[in-house]
Structure formats: structure tokens, C-alpha cells
Write a protein that holds these residues in place. Structure first.
Motif, PDB file in Angstrom:
ATOM      1  N   GLY A 103       3.494  -7.021  -2.085  1.00  0.00           N
ATOM      2  CA  GLY A 103       2.980  -6.617  -0.778  1.00  0.00           C
ATOM      3  C   GLY A 103       3.785  -7.239   0.358  1.00  0.00           C
ATOM      4  O   GLY A 103       4.593  -8.150   0.156  1.00  0.00           O
ATOM      5  N   LEU A 104       3.567  -6.725   1.552  1.00  0.00           N
ATOM      6  CA  LEU A 104       4.165  -7.320   2.745  1.00  0.00           C
ATOM      7  C   LEU A 104       3.077  -8.205   3.355  1.00  0.00           C
ATOM      8  O   LEU A 104       2.068  -7.717   3.873  1.00  0.00           O
ATOM      9  CB  LEU A 104       4.580  -6.211   3.716  1.00  0.00           C
ATOM     10  CG  LEU A 104       5.490  -6.634   4.856  1.00  0.00           C
ATOM     11  CD1 LEU A 104       6.777  -7.294   4.332  1.00  0.00           C
ATOM     12  CD2 LEU A 104       5.846  -5.420   5.712  1.00  0.00           C
ATOM     13  N   VAL A 105       3.295  -9.514   3.268  1.00  0.00           N
ATOM     14  CA  VAL A 105       2.204 -10.457   3.541  1.00  0.00           C
ATOM     15  C   VAL A 105       2.316 -11.000   4.960  1.00  0.00           C
ATOM     16  O   VAL A 105       3.387 -11.442   5.393  1.00  0.00           O
ATOM     17  CB  VAL A 105       2.246 -11.621   2.514  1.00  0.00           C
ATOM     18  CG1 VAL A 105       1.148 -12.641   2.808  1.00  0.00           C
ATOM     19  CG2 VAL A 105       2.107 -11.074   1.097  1.00  0.00           C
ATOM     20  N   GLY A 128       4.071  -1.270  -0.736  1.00  0.00           N
ATOM     21  CA  GLY A 128       3.767  -0.355   0.380  1.00  0.00           C
ATOM     22  C   GLY A 128       2.521  -0.748   1.177  1.00  0.00           C
ATOM     23  O   GLY A 128       2.169  -0.068   2.135  1.00  0.00           O
ATOM     24  N   LEU A 129       1.864  -1.841   0.777  1.00  0.00           N
ATOM     25  CA  LEU A 129       0.647  -2.258   1.504  1.00  0.00           C
ATOM     26  C   LEU A 129       0.917  -3.501   2.349  1.00  0.00           C
ATOM     27  O   LEU A 129       1.793  -4.309   2.037  1.00  0.00           O
ATOM     28  CB  LEU A 129      -0.486  -2.573   0.513  1.00  0.00           C
ATOM     29  CG  LEU A 129      -0.869  -1.456  -0.468  1.00  0.00           C
ATOM     30  CD1 LEU A 129      -2.017  -1.924  -1.369  1.00  0.00           C
ATOM     31  CD2 LEU A 129      -1.266  -0.176   0.285  1.00  0.00           C
ATOM     32  N   LEU A 140      -6.219  -5.816   2.091  1.00  0.00           N
ATOM     33  CA  LEU A 140      -4.971  -5.066   1.909  1.00  0.00           C
ATOM     34  C   LEU A 140      -5.118  -3.712   2.575  1.00  0.00           C
ATOM     35  O   LEU A 140      -6.102  -3.004   2.309  1.00  0.00           O
ATOM     36  CB  LEU A 140      -4.668  -4.865   0.417  1.00  0.00           C
ATOM     37  CG  LEU A 140      -3.982  -6.043  -0.306  1.00  0.00           C
ATOM     38  CD1 LEU A 140      -4.882  -7.253  -0.376  1.00  0.00           C
ATOM     39  CD2 LEU A 140      -3.542  -5.632  -1.694  1.00  0.00           C
ATOM     40  N   VAL A 141      -4.169  -3.367   3.434  1.00  0.00           N
ATOM     41  CA  VAL A 141      -4.293  -2.083   4.126  1.00  0.00           C
ATOM     42  C   VAL A 141      -3.088  -1.186   3.850  1.00  0.00           C
ATOM     43  O   VAL A 141      -1.962  -1.657   3.677  1.00  0.00           O
ATOM     44  CB  VAL A 141      -4.499  -2.255   5.666  1.00  0.00           C
ATOM     45  CG1 VAL A 141      -5.690  -3.145   5.961  1.00  0.00           C
ATOM     46  CG2 VAL A 141      -3.278  -2.772   6.362  1.00  0.00           C
ATOM     47  N   ASP A 142      -3.392   0.110   3.811  1.00  0.00           N
ATOM     48  CA  ASP A 142      -2.357   1.141   3.685  1.00  0.00           C
ATOM     49  C   ASP A 142      -2.270   1.815   5.049  1.00  0.00           C
ATOM     50  O   ASP A 142      -3.156   2.581   5.424  1.00  0.00           O
ATOM     51  CB  ASP A 142      -2.773   2.136   2.591  1.00  0.00           C
ATOM     52  CG  ASP A 142      -1.760   3.265   2.440  1.00  0.00           C
ATOM     53  OD1 ASP A 142      -0.908   3.439   3.335  1.00  0.00           O
ATOM     54  OD2 ASP A 142      -1.826   3.977   1.418  1.00  0.00           O
TER      55      ASP A 142
END
Ligand code: DOR
Length: 456
Positions: free
Chosen positions: A13-15, A60-61, A394-396
Motif C-alpha cells: 500500500g501507499l502509507v 493501489g490503495l 484503507l481507501v481506494d
């Protein structure tokens, strides 16, 4: 609380990461994995591998510190036909919320040690997310608040300056001064001037369209109360949090006063509904579903609120989730109760605003996570790092979905955003290191614990 603790690895993820310099946050986004164990973030770093119970591929999240809704009304005890701690917190996790701070206008009112302990006891059995409770101020309990505000699981004190649902009310300056002079925790305030409300009730008393709600409870009613409480805070030095601010005038006034007062003494909340619904259309389209206190106002005021988000007069977005049944809402105005659901929709509505360029994702994280943790001094919440409580959302940002009444977990079963298509959705809610929501469905149940706070 669910006691069996599973381990979890969130990969790819992109944290979000942030540092607070005493005034502003420095945000960064890092490509790292998170290992959660025993309810905490055990490790955060690139390419982690471990033998775990569950793995999330977050490719992608965006991985955000858990979202906090710092103003909800969950109605238990006393009005469980509208909502209870189970349905309210289930709605929270379905909407990406990992912690809630709940309001004291229940029945009985949350104004004693027994009632706080009772709420904590109930929530510990059935809450899907973390929880904390506000204690209600009354004209006569200022001395007692000193001990009550120190109880574990108490987020702060709540004052209603104008009457709304329930019987909590502190309307006179002398009583407000007394409450603000006792104790030290932040006091969250519903700023509407009761005397003016009483005088102007004439306007709607014998029946009026619901659009008159904002004429009865007008701009001056809000501004007057806000000015009164800020000047009492100025006298006493007590930190206050002005809830659900609705007018352009208040934003300008609060901006000035924040510059005069010591940093952090005065903090400000707005709600997604005041940022998204407008008087010009909401009352026609939604009828009494649009009725809340303080009211939905014109686009002129809404622009002022957005300005307040931009210029940092606003610190926090809270939902003021205030469910009433459709039957109750169907009563003729003004007998219809005020309030609408919001805990489940606060994140998608605000993420949609992010996608529409109204605020950045970093500002979203401040308003819905970092600031509600920091200003109330929540223990072990805040920017993600190893050792922290593993509350994570976690968001899309590309996910599009239609909000529907049928998705709403609240016992009241409706949302003012029915049929709204929005972009940017929470797709996992992690509470105490375990998955409470995955792809809009509930997962592990009852993971909630009482939030604890630091205060000296
Ligand atoms: O409209 C509102 N309803 N505003 C509040 O502040 C209270 C809430 C409720 O509890 O119903």
C-alpha cells in the motif's frame, strides 16, 4: 470485545506518514508494509514478510491512520429504537471509521460515574470500533465534572447552549463560566443561543414549512452563542471545541479569535452535511430529513465553511450522526426531530470532495484522524508508526459507488445521501490490528476498545 487477536500483514500500500511540528503537519506517502500483532503496529517497512493469520494486498490503495468520528449520538441507553452501540459502531466500521466519541444526550443523560461506566461496559461487549464518551455539563454539576472528566474512556465534556434532542442545557453565562472554570479537559460546545431560540420559536410554532428551520434558528442564534462561549473561554483559559459551525460570520470571527488565543485553546468542527447540502435545494428534496441543529444553511454560508477548511480555521470534521426513525421524521414540522445519520457516510462524502478538488487527501487525514486524536489527546492514536495502536483505514480513491439507504446499518435505516454516487471509498477498516470491514461488508465483529486519553 473480541479477545482472540489475529496477526495481519498489509502489503504494497501507499502509507501515510506525518510529523507534527507544533503547528503544521509534514505529510509524506511511503511504499511500506505494515505488520500488526497484538492490536499494535509491530513493524512498518519495505518488503516485510512474516507468518501471519491474514494478509491484505493493498496495491493501489492509500493506507491512512484510522478515521475518528468525534461527534456521534448512538442513543443507548434509552432510545435504542433509533440506534444502539452495536448498530452505531457497525455503521462506523462499514464507513471506514475506527473510533467514535459519543455524546451524552442519552436517557438517562451521561452525567454520572455510573452512567459512564454503564456505557463503557455496554460498548465493551458489542462495539465494532473503538469508543469514548462525553460527559454532559448541567447548570449544577460543574464541581462533579472535575472527577468525571478523569474517568478512563471519557473524551471530554459536552455543553448544549441551545436545546436540541434530549434534556441537556446550560444556557446562562454564569453557569457556563462555572463549568469552564472547573476541570481541564476540552469542552465540546453546541453553540446556539437558547434565549433567542425561545423568542423566535413563534416563527414556526403553529406550523411552518421545514425550510423555516433555518429562519427560526438563524445565523445570529449561532453567532451569538459562539461569541459568548469564546469570550468565556478567553476569560478562563479553558480549551473549547465549537461543534458543527454553520455560518460564514462564525468562521470569520473564529479565525480572528484563534489568532488572539493561545494555540490549541479554540478548535472548530464542521460537518459533511453542512459542507454538502444547501438550503436552496435540501429542504425541497429531503423535507424533514434535512432538519438538524444547527440548520442546513445557504450556499453563501457553505462557501464560508469551505474557506474555513482552506485557511485552517476548521480543525476537525465530525458527522454529528443523530439518527431518528423515518416514522419520527414524518411528523409535521416542527414536531419532527432534528438530526440525520452520518457516521457511515462521513468518509465517502469527504473523499468525494477530495476527488472533486475541494481539499487534499492530506487535509482529509488531518481533519478526520490526526486532529481529533491530537486535540483530545487520545493515547497512542495519530500518525502511523511502529508501536502505535493498529487502527487503520484503507481507501481506494478511484472506487465509485452509489450510497443507498439499504446499505445503512443504523437502526433508523436512512441517509440524506440516498442515491448519491461518490468516488473514493474506504475498502478496509482495521480496528486493533484486525479486519472489521472488507469491501463494504462487516468482517471480524466487536473489536472495539475504550479509547484512553493523556491529560495532565
Ligand atoms: O440535529 C441535531 N440532533 N443536533 C444536535 O446537536 C443533537 C442531535 C440529536 O441528538 O438528535
Amino acid at each position: 470485545m473480541n479477545t482472540e487477536s489475529k496477526s495481519l500483514l498489509i502489503k504494497n500500500g501507499l502509507v501515510h506518514s506525518a510529523q507534527f511540528d507544533g503547528k503544521l503537519y509534514q505529510h509524506s506517502w511511503i511504499q511500506v508494509d505494515l505488520l500488526c500483532e497484538g492490536g499494535k503496529i509491530k513493524e512498518m517497512g519495505p518488503g516485510l514478510s512474516a507468518k501471519v493469520d491474514e494478509v491484505i494486498d493493498a496495491e493501489g490503495l492509500h493506507v491512512l491512520p484510522g478515521l475518528i468520528d468525534s461527534q456521534v449520538h448512538f442513543r443507548e441507553p434509552g432510545m435504542e429504537h433509533k440506534e444502539d452501540l452495536e448498530t452505531g459502531t457497525l455503521g462506523a466500521v462499514l464507513g471506514g471509521i475506527t473510533s467514535v466519541y459519543e455524546m451524552p444526550n442519552t436517557n438517562p443523560l451521561t452525567i454520572s460515574k455510573e452512567q459512564i461506566e454503564d456505557k463503557i461496559q455496554r460498548a465493551s461487549q458489542k462495539a465494532w470500533c473503538d469508543f469514548a464518551f462525553f460527559v454532559g455539563a448541567t447548570p449544577t454539576n460543574a464541581e462533579e465534572l472535575v472527577a468525571l472528566e478523569k474517568l478512563p474512556g471519557v473524551s471530554g465534556i459536552k455543553i448544549f447552549m441551545g436545546s436540541s434532542t434530549g434534556d441537556l442545557l446550560v444556557e446562562e453565562d454564569q453557569h457556563l463560566l462555572n463549568v469552564l472554570s472547573h476541570g481541564q479537559r476540552r469542552i465540546a460546545i453546541h453553540c446556539e443561543d437558547e434565549e433567542r431560540l425561545r423568542k423566535r420559536f413563534e416563527i414556526v410554532k403553529s406550523g411552518a414549512p421545514v425550510s423555516y428551520h433555518r429562519i427560526w434558528r438563524d445565523e445570529e442564534t449561532a453567532l451569538k452563542a459562539t461569541q459568548r462561549i469564546v469570550s468565556i473561554s478567553q476569560k478562563t483559559g479553558r480549551p473549547i471545541h465549537c461543534l458543527h459551525i454553520t455560518t460564514n460570520q462564525e468562521i470569520h470571527y473564529l479565525e480572528q479569535m484563534k489568532n488572539k488565543l493561545p494555540p490549541g485553546q479554540l478548535t472548530v468542527e464542521v460537518t459533511p452535511q453542512h459542507l454538502s447540502l444547501m438550503a436552496e435545494t435540501a429542504y425541497d428534496e429531503l423535507g424533514t430529513k434535512a432538519q438538524m441543529n444547527p440548520p442546513i444553511r445557504s450556499s453563501y454560508h457553505q462557501r464560508g465553511l469551505w474557506e474555513g477548511i482552506k485557511n485552517r480555521t476548521v480543525d476537525v470534521i465530525g458527522s454529528d450522526h443523530a439518527p431518528h426513525t423515518l416514522e419520527e421524521k414524518a411528523k409535521p414540522y416542527p414536531s419532527s426531530p432534528s438530526g440525520m445519520t452520518g457516521v457511515q457516510t462521513i468518509a465517502p462524502i469527504m473523499l468525494n470532495h477530495v476527488n472533486n478538488g475541494k481539499l487534499s487527501l492530506e487535509r482529509f487525514v488531518e481533519l478526520l484522524s490526526l486532529e481529533p486524536a491530537r486535540i483530545y489527546k487520545a493515547k497512542n492514536l495519530g500518525p502511523l508508526h511502529a508501536g502505535r495502536k493498529a487502527n487503520i483505514t484503507l481507501v481506494d480513491m478511484n472506487k465509485e459507488r452509489v450510497i443507498e439507504d439499504s446499505w445503512i446499518a443504523s437502526r433508523s435505516g436512512w441517509t440524506p445521501y440516498h442515491n448519491w454516487k461518490t468516488r473514493g471509498w474506504p475498502v478496509y477498516t482495521i480496528v486493533n490490528g484486525q479486519i472489521a470491514m472488507k469491501d463494504f461488508e462487516a468482517a471480524h465483529s466487536h473489536l472495539g476498545q475504550a479509547t484512553l486519553f493523556d491529560f495532565e
